[in-house]
Scaffold this motif. Sequence first.
Motif, PDB file in Angstrom:
ATOM      1  N   ILE A  75       0.847  -1.207   0.000  1.00 51.00           N
ATOM      2  CA  ILE A  75       0.000   0.000   0.000  1.00 51.00           C
ATOM      3  C   ILE A  75       0.878   1.251   0.000  1.00 51.00           C
ATOM      4  O   ILE A  75       0.763   2.105  -0.875  1.00 51.00           O
ATOM      5  N   ILE A  76       1.802   1.344   0.962  1.00 51.44           N
ATOM      6  CA  ILE A  76       2.652   2.546   1.016  1.00 51.44           C
ATOM      7  C   ILE A  76       3.622   2.551  -0.173  1.00 51.44           C
ATOM      8  O   ILE A  76       4.037   3.619  -0.646  1.00 51.44           O
ATOM      9  N   GLY A  77       3.945   1.358  -0.657  1.00 50.45           N
ATOM     10  CA  GLY A  77       4.840   1.254  -1.815  1.00 50.45           C
ATOM     11  C   GLY A  77       4.281   1.965  -3.038  1.00 50.45           C
ATOM     12  O   GLY A  77       5.030   2.451  -3.891  1.00 50.45           O
ATOM     13  N   GLN A  78       2.936   2.044  -3.155  1.00 47.94           N
ATOM     14  CA  GLN A  78       2.333   2.754  -4.290  1.00 47.94           C
ATOM     15  C   GLN A  78       2.654   4.255  -4.224  1.00 47.94           C
ATOM     16  O   GLN A  78       2.977   4.884  -5.228  1.00 47.94           O
ATOM     17  N   LEU A  79       2.594   4.823  -3.004  1.00 52.47           N
ATOM     18  CA  LEU A  79       2.914   6.240  -2.839  1.00 52.47           C
ATOM     19  C   LEU A  79       4.407   6.484  -3.058  1.00 52.47           C
ATOM     20  O   LEU A  79       4.819   7.455  -3.707  1.00 52.47           O
ATOM     21  N   TRP A  80       5.224   5.596  -2.515  1.00 47.78           N
ATOM     22  CA  TRP A  80       6.677   5.706  -2.653  1.00 47.78           C
ATOM     23  C   TRP A  80       7.076   5.676  -4.129  1.00 47.78           C
ATOM     24  O   TRP A  80       7.830   6.521  -4.600  1.00 47.78           O
ATOM     25  N   LEU A  81       6.502   4.708  -4.858  1.00 52.67           N
ATOM     26  CA  LEU A  81       6.814   4.568  -6.285  1.00 52.67           C
ATOM     27  C   LEU A  81       6.373   5.784  -7.083  1.00 52.67           C
ATOM     28  O   LEU A  81       7.106   6.290  -7.933  1.00 52.67           O
ATOM     29  N   ALA A  82       5.158   6.245  -6.809  1.00 56.60           N
ATOM     30  CA  ALA A  82       4.619   7.378  -7.558  1.00 56.60           C
ATOM     31  C   ALA A  82       5.481   8.616  -7.313  1.00 56.60           C
ATOM     32  O   ALA A  82       5.814   9.349  -8.249  1.00 56.60           O
ATOM     33  N   ASN A  83       5.876   8.840  -6.055  1.00 46.79           N
ATOM     34  CA  ASN A  83       6.730   9.988  -5.759  1.00 46.79           C
ATOM     35  C   ASN A  83       8.043   9.912  -6.518  1.00 46.79           C
ATOM     36  O   ASN A  83       8.505  10.899  -7.078  1.00 46.79           O
ATOM     37  N   ARG A  84       8.639   8.739  -6.527  1.00 42.85           N
ATOM     38  CA  ARG A  84       9.905   8.570  -7.261  1.00 42.85           C
ATOM     39  C   ARG A  84       9.700   8.762  -8.752  1.00 42.85           C
ATOM     40  O   ARG A  84      10.463   9.451  -9.421  1.00 42.85           O
ATOM     41  N   SER A  85       8.624   8.185  -9.281  1.00 47.36           N
ATOM     42  CA  SER A  85       8.395   8.260 -10.721  1.00 47.36           C
ATOM     43  C   SER A  85       8.087   9.682 -11.159  1.00 47.36           C
ATOM     44  O   SER A  85       8.421  10.082 -12.270  1.00 47.36           O
TER      45      SER A  85
END
Length: 361
Positions: A134-144
Amino acid sequence: MTVNLIGLDQEALRGFCAGLGEKPYRARQLLRWIHHAGVDDFSAMTDMSRVLRERLAQSASIGAPRVLHDTTAADGTRKWLLDVGTGNAIETVFIPETNRGTLCISSQAGCALECSFCSTGKQGFNRNLTVEEIIGQLWLANRSLGRGVTEERPISNVVMMGMGEPLANFENVVAAMRLMLDDSAYGLSRRRVTLSTAGLVPGIDRLGDACPVALAVSLHAPNDALRDELVPINRKYPIRELLAACLRYLSKAPRDFVTFEYVMLEGVNDSADQARELAALVREVPCKINLIPFNPFPGVGYRRSGPEAIARFRDVLMQAGLVATVRKTRGDDIAAACGQLAGRVQDRTRRTRSPQQEPSR
Ligand code: SF4
């Protein structure tokens, strides 16, 4: 086996650091590196000694779900299709607007609630997502999106409104939202994190105690008879109980209103009489009503209400003194609009699957 640190909150990271014989302040450092800076390589953590960085690399990892597809629509809406193992995939959608950027996050692979107009509901339930996913989706989006959250923030708002019923995955969703709110991680205000539920009444009460954030409720019908059909969980928690839970929630919530989502289905729930019935129904709950033009998908028996019907419905609500808006359809060309997320997802919960599978409210 290494520990994935991406889903650990400050307290859990303190415990992890204690296990390595490190001081508690290391937890805050790790949170900032992982979530502020979006780092997944311990060697980049330059305020830690080389010895510590090597020990971290041996005992831990920082990982989000693998990206299967990354697509951007003509209007800037961006969609990531993410692999969550055993042939299942979820989606995350970023919606840029003039003064904010909203990330729509999934909480489950599939959904058990079987709302009749929802492609995720048709797909069935596979499993709850972990905190990491779940938090990985936010982490990934921020990086991308190319900027850390400490600079100009591309993601100002999060909505738990993707695939799945977030209150049916309560513990993991709350743990992930606490990371979203933590100043050392994403530092989002409670008002800018919204949880959208189909109406799990006990979950709404628990959320008010555990982690009050902005609340959206998928109402979709002005009476129990119709809502029983559209949102079957209504048979367990009928509208009166749901509205009472909303009122209780508001006494603890960061916002002074609930958002009612109402998908516009031609000839089903979009008449002027139904708008009047809806206005009478919700009059005691401080609310905003968000009218959502339906996004059809193959095999569904509903059509989107026409623009005149939607405008008439909104006008009746507004004449009754309610705040009503019509959701702008976004990302149509990449199937990222509400109710048509995901595409070629392998799903093992059903033998057949439609080319467009996903959510939501
Ligand atoms: S609308 Fe939401 S709660 Fe209902 S089936 Fe779809 S994902 Fe589940």
